[in-house]
Design a protein around this motif. Sequence first.
Motif, PDB file in Angstrom:
ATOM      1  N   ARG A  14       0.842  -1.191   0.000  1.00 13.36           N
ATOM      2  CA  ARG A  14       0.000   0.000   0.000  1.00 13.36           C
ATOM      3  C   ARG A  14       0.876   1.239   0.000  1.00 13.36           C
ATOM      4  N   GLY A  15       0.338   2.310  -0.521  1.00 15.29           N
ATOM      5  CA  GLY A  15       1.026   3.589  -0.465  1.00 15.29           C
ATOM      6  C   GLY A  15       1.860   3.820  -1.706  1.00 15.29           C
ATOM      7  N   SER A  16       2.592   4.921  -1.688  1.00 16.58           N
ATOM      8  CA  SER A  16       3.434   5.238  -2.840  1.00 16.58           C
ATOM      9  C   SER A  16       4.692   5.925  -2.358  1.00 16.58           C
ATOM     10  N   GLY A  17       5.683   5.934  -3.233  1.00 17.52           N
ATOM     11  CA  GLY A  17       6.948   6.533  -2.861  1.00 17.52           C
ATOM     12  C   GLY A  17       8.009   6.104  -3.841  1.00 17.52           C
ATOM     13  N   ALA A  18       9.183   5.856  -3.320  1.00 14.89           N
ATOM     14  CA  ALA A  18      10.268   5.450  -4.204  1.00 14.89           C
ATOM     15  C   ALA A  18      11.250   4.589  -3.431  1.00 14.89           C
ATOM     16  N   ALA A  19      12.006   3.793  -4.193  1.00 12.05           N
ATOM     17  CA  ALA A  19      13.102   3.031  -3.608  1.00 12.05           C
ATOM     18  C   ALA A  19      14.379   3.457  -4.308  1.00 12.05           C
ATOM     19  N   VAL A  20      15.391   3.766  -3.519  1.00  5.76           N
ATOM     20  CA  VAL A  20      16.705   4.039  -4.096  1.00  5.76           C
ATOM     21  C   VAL A  20      17.558   2.804  -3.820  1.00  5.76           C
ATOM     22  N   VAL A  21      17.925   2.117  -4.899  1.00 10.63           N
ATOM     23  CA  VAL A  21      18.666   0.859  -4.781  1.00 10.63           C
ATOM     24  C   VAL A  21      19.993   1.043  -5.502  1.00 10.63           C
ATOM     25  N   GLY A  22      21.086   0.997  -4.752  1.00  9.19           N
ATOM     26  CA  GLY A  22      22.370   1.347  -5.355  1.00  9.19           C
ATOM     27  C   GLY A  22      22.259   2.763  -5.879  1.00  9.19           C
ATOM     28  N   ASP A  23      22.571   2.972  -7.132  1.00  9.71           N
ATOM     29  CA  ASP A  23      22.482   4.324  -7.676  1.00  9.71           C
ATOM     30  C   ASP A  23      21.246   4.502  -8.556  1.00  9.71           C
ATOM     31  N   GLN A  24      20.271   3.595  -8.398  1.00  9.25           N
ATOM     32  CA  GLN A  24      19.045   3.743  -9.182  1.00  9.25           C
ATOM     33  C   GLN A  24      17.877   4.118  -8.284  1.00  9.25           C
ATOM     34  N   ARG A  25      16.935   4.792  -8.903  1.00  4.96           N
ATOM     35  CA  ARG A  25      15.752   5.226  -8.176  1.00  4.96           C
ATOM     36  C   ARG A  25      14.528   4.694  -8.907  1.00  4.96           C
ATOM     37  N   PHE A  26      13.655   4.015  -8.165  1.00  6.50           N
ATOM     38  CA  PHE A  26      12.432   3.476  -8.765  1.00  6.50           C
ATOM     39  C   PHE A  26      11.222   4.088  -8.078  1.00  6.50           C
ATOM     40  N   ASP A  27      10.321   4.676  -8.850  1.00  5.93           N
ATOM     41  CA  ASP A  27       9.042   5.073  -8.260  1.00  5.93           C
ATOM     42  C   ASP A  27       8.264   3.818  -7.905  1.00  5.93           C
ATOM     43  N   LEU A  28       7.492   3.889  -6.854  1.00  2.08           N
ATOM     44  CA  LEU A  28       6.817   2.693  -6.359  1.00  2.08           C
ATOM     45  C   LEU A  28       5.302   2.888  -6.293  1.00  2.08           C
TER      46      LEU A  28
END
Lengths: 348, 348, 348, 348
Positions: A289-303
């Motif tokens: 649930r919800g929304s946001g982002a994950a920063v994994v290593g040097d990448q950023r993914f909207d969630l």
Amino acid sequence: MTSRRFNSTDPDLDQLYHDLSEQQLQPLWEMRGLLTPTPKVRSVPHRWSAKELRSLGERAGELVPIDRGGDRRVLACANPGLDGAPYAASTLWAAVQFLGAHEVAPAHRHTPAALRFVLEGEGVWTLVDGDPLAMSAGDLILTPSWRFHEHHNSTEQPMLWMDVLDLPVVAALEAVFFEEGPTEEVERLTAPVSRSERHYGGAGLLPPPGQRAQPRHSPLLAYRWAETDRALDRRLEVTGADAATMTYVDPTRGTDVMPTMRCEAHRVRAGTRSPRSRQTGSRVATVFRGSGAAVVGDQRFDLAPGDIIAIPSWTSWQLEAHDQLDMFSTSDAPVLDALGLYREEECP
Amino acid sequence: MTSRRFNSTDPDLDQLYHDLSEQQLQPLWEMRGLLTPTPKVRSVPHRWSAKELRSLGERAGELVPIDRGGDRRVLACANPGLDGAPYAASTLWAAVQFLGAHEVAPAHRHTPAALRFVLEGEGVWTLVDGDPLAMSAGDLILTPSWRFHEHHNSTEQPMLWMDVLDLPVVAALEAVFFEEGPTEEVERLTAPVSRSERHYGGAGLLPPPGQRAQPRHSPLLAYRWAETDRALDRRLEVTGADAATMTYVDPTRGTDVMPTMRCEAHRVRAGTRSPRSRQTGSRVATVFRGSGAAVVGDQRFDLAPGDIIAIPSWTSWQLEAHDQLDMFSTSDAPVLDALGLYREEECP
Amino acid sequence: MTSRRFNSTDPDLDQLYHDLSEQQLQPLWEMRGLLTPTPKVRSVPHRWSAKELRSLGERAGELVPIDRGGDRRVLACANPGLDGAPYAASTLWAAVQFLGAHEVAPAHRHTPAALRFVLEGEGVWTLVDGDPLAMSAGDLILTPSWRFHEHHNSTEQPMLWMDVLDLPVVAALEAVFFEEGPTEEVERLTAPVSRSERHYGGAGLLPPPGQRAQPRHSPLLAYRWAETDRALDRRLEVTGADAATMTYVDPTRGTDVMPTMRCEAHRVRAGTRSPRSRQTGSRVATVFRGSGAAVVGDQRFDLAPGDIIAIPSWTSWQLEAHDQLDMFSTSDAPVLDALGLYREEECP
Amino acid sequence: MTSRRFNSTDPDLDQLYHDLSEQQLQPLWEMRGLLTPTPKVRSVPHRWSAKELRSLGERAGELVPIDRGGDRRVLACANPGLDGAPYAASTLWAAVQFLGAHEVAPAHRHTPAALRFVLEGEGVWTLVDGDPLAMSAGDLILTPSWRFHEHHNSTEQPMLWMDVLDLPVVAALEAVFFEEGPTEEVERLTAPVSRSERHYGGAGLLPPPGQRAQPRHSPLLAYRWAETDRALDRRLEVTGADAATMTYVDPTRGTDVMPTMRCEAHRVRAGTRSPRSRQTGSRVATVFRGSGAAVVGDQRFDLAPGDIIAIPSWTSWQLEAHDQLDMFSTSDAPVLDALGLYREEECP
């Protein structure tokens, strides 16, 4: 029978290398990259989008029947770093499974352990050794190693959930066994509460010591979202932090639910972020649930809800919440821990 | 300095016995009853009546103040078999504690571990190392070894609960330590849910492994009746038996809540009885709800809510329910189990 | 049926105390000494002299036969603080056992666990469930809880050893069971090396996991002096200290040899002393070789081989060596440890 | 970024497969061989001949120096089934290491754990975190995960031993870390008995519980052949069988010496054979003394001292002894066991 040949410009050495190769031997001093300062990681950070997973799942539902020849309608996440291997991360299989209205995925068992995290819907039942476990959004359902399991959808709606398996580990250890269940028509059992939950679902209460099952995994096979939700809330209250993680445990021992996979629920308060850290071992996660982002290593993914992400070994990661963000993750931490290989560190 | 003298009609032997006594020695071959075929049990089956406990508690409430000179207003059950020792059974202290309106029992700690089972009422708080635990009917509250604890009654009504301690065991091992808490005015903390429950109260969920407290006892200090009630119901449903027992456990390990005492909740369906069995070790029990009888050895006790009974070691016992009978019991089973001395058998 | 009566000069209180007594209840606030700041210890420091033990043992050997009516020729150390109870310390039985030339002490078993430490001689065999264990000076022989055991002396010389049992603990827990062995003539088995030692006596080597016995005690039943001697020497070498202690362990788990008794070997270099410390729980010790003194609490005992001393709970003790001093001791530390009651501190 | 594409003759399905591939997804129902009835095993039975190993080791000794650029003079066994990977079996690295007269292999550490089994010679020292461990024929020397270790040869003779590492497992889990030791000239420490052996080498005796090291591996780092030889002899005596296996254990816990590798010594009486069995997981073995043959799966290898053989997962194996045959083996059984994947069966 392949035999790897090293070469040298020194003719004596070259002859030695030739002779070593004849004997199925290799010179350590010519090898590179065997013992690296930090882990050589094959998987890469990646996100599979919920929107695509759902739409492709539905198309598969129309085109592909479920039967003995093709037991499960499953789309496997294939990490781009793994050369086409069907694994979401180096040591974890992750996939979405699509079960159509009134379909039945017949019983089988295998030594790789599996878990199911339900992203949406209700009305599907997983039977584990005959114990019917209802599946509803936010629930975690275990189908541990070598337990017969089957799924049936008693509704008019298709349903979709995430599967995670320790298959890459079991395959690397060459310990995969598989067996189909009895071929007679499965009984489509349901029950308001599973046997597993009636025996082991009480907080702080268990059957007397002599009356407990002692499998290698949690005898509690279903973990309900309402309980997870409450536990995350209380943890945030009592720590006062921006983010909370709770670990799903075997109630008879307080250990991980299965010897190969750690399951965790994460909550990040709206407008905040979780600590940035990294661990040895792979992780796959899905947004509930919800929304946001994950920063994994040097990448950023909207969630967005239903997205699946892969977090490779020794790669830093951090969650950012726009709305309050609830995420479920599975890692191979119990494997690394059992073998004395688990490391963890906060990242600046 | 006492020295026991044996006698003999044989003058040589008699002289030997005299000389042994001089040297603080005793001849094994003259002793009787050291190694008996089955245990020599000192306590006897007994029941303390709730009616008397309540009425005497109230009289004590009027006559006896609580202050530093007399920390707790407690009536100790003294088993008739124990020659006046203030123990309900050979290895267990049991008592009722009476706390008047707005009274405070000040903080102290001791190596003997204690637990409180609330028979009726609400609005009393036990603080364990500063964590406020609400006490309501049917709740189990732990005050483990060497944790500061105090009680305060924030209501207009007196309140009464059962205390059980492992004091006889700790005293026999000569390991009693005691310390008073800080003398400044205690802060009368309350909280809707204790810290202990927020961290450890979730069913099947715990803080991550590295973030868990690891005391020698359960970090969960309060077990609520609603949860116990539900667990007993579900256990009866799933086993189909007439009687169910559930064990209170440390959620981080699945072990007994404290290393010296096992806590159990028992439910017997109306009109039925529990299996008849016996165990090594002592047990004390109290009726929470319902009515019926307990047959302990060759004695029969009618049971009403609030009654306390003593079940001596290796003595058979069985519960009979008129109405559905709910009982709470504490035994020293973890001690016997840890030392390899636990035995249990069904009795015909 | 005794009922303890408290008294008060206040007539209302006195009436309450009378009524409590009628109901087998006691007022906590009138009791003294239940929860003491530090342990109330009943045993006192004491030494039993080897010279007396040997001479009285020999006289008993002449006067007292061994037969079913009097299984064992044992002189029990009776601590002067224990009101005539036949215990060397509050929780430990210690005694010397005297077995004449060609005598047999017939088989029996009991839940109290026993151990034998051989002070001098050789040629006696203890059979534990039929496995013949040779007994020689300095050896530790285990006869764990509920194992049949018997002794036979195949030589022309009488022999004397120290017995230690956990009897006071097992009796306090009301868990004593006893059974005689088969009455037929015992077979006087001997073997150069016991089965127990052949399976479990290798340093760092065990049978494969699936082929190990898993009793509640060490499956290794004999610990030979030569090994103990070497381990003490090496420990002194590697630590460089004046005194060394080594703990006898179950080789399959590294735990104490039996769940109720810790066995330790102590060596103090000539002309030095061991650290002064105290622990909760009782200890009995015997000198194997050398001479010196023990300071126990505020008493000082000169020590010669074969002397037995009692070290009460929470009482400081220290060894002084004239010649190099070797001592064997047994304590109830595993009991205190299992129950979370073990405390230890260095004393200035 | 590779993306595996499946194909279908049905155009709708083919389009689905194309779209799945675009999204890094794969259709489970098209995969074959993921869940096989029994393990898919990549390594094959193989023998590396001692004669070749020694001769090639000597040639390498002449041609290849040891220095920082090439830390170790090691010939890695490369199983013919593994496509050129330098592993003796799927989960185990095995190699022979050749250290010339007066050579030093400098200090480093790595998370993969290693062990050394000495085939012949003496006078080489392995330092583990500064503790000098003598290496002689038949000894097992541990260099556990993340411990600095170095080797120095103080003799005029070259020396050769077998190395086994868990590298394939640690690499698959992406948890390899490596670090070089201090670059200053190493001190060439020697000692008649290592510190590790002085603390932990006594049979059935350990330092007191509070004074023990508690690493994730055995604190005993050297296992001497004399002890192994005696343990095998005694085991054969007491079981009366034709073949014996003893497991090397951590003396503080009775567990395997390291969390990833089980070490075993095998002895088969002259003219007999061991039971035929198979297990999940890989094994490598080397002959220490004697001669005979190994039947691995459907292959038969004659055996002479120093030969190394690979026994793949779930492949039956049996030893035949002409002379009495002594063999050392290492397997990944602790990994499979910890993860609930260990299976074993006798083969007809």
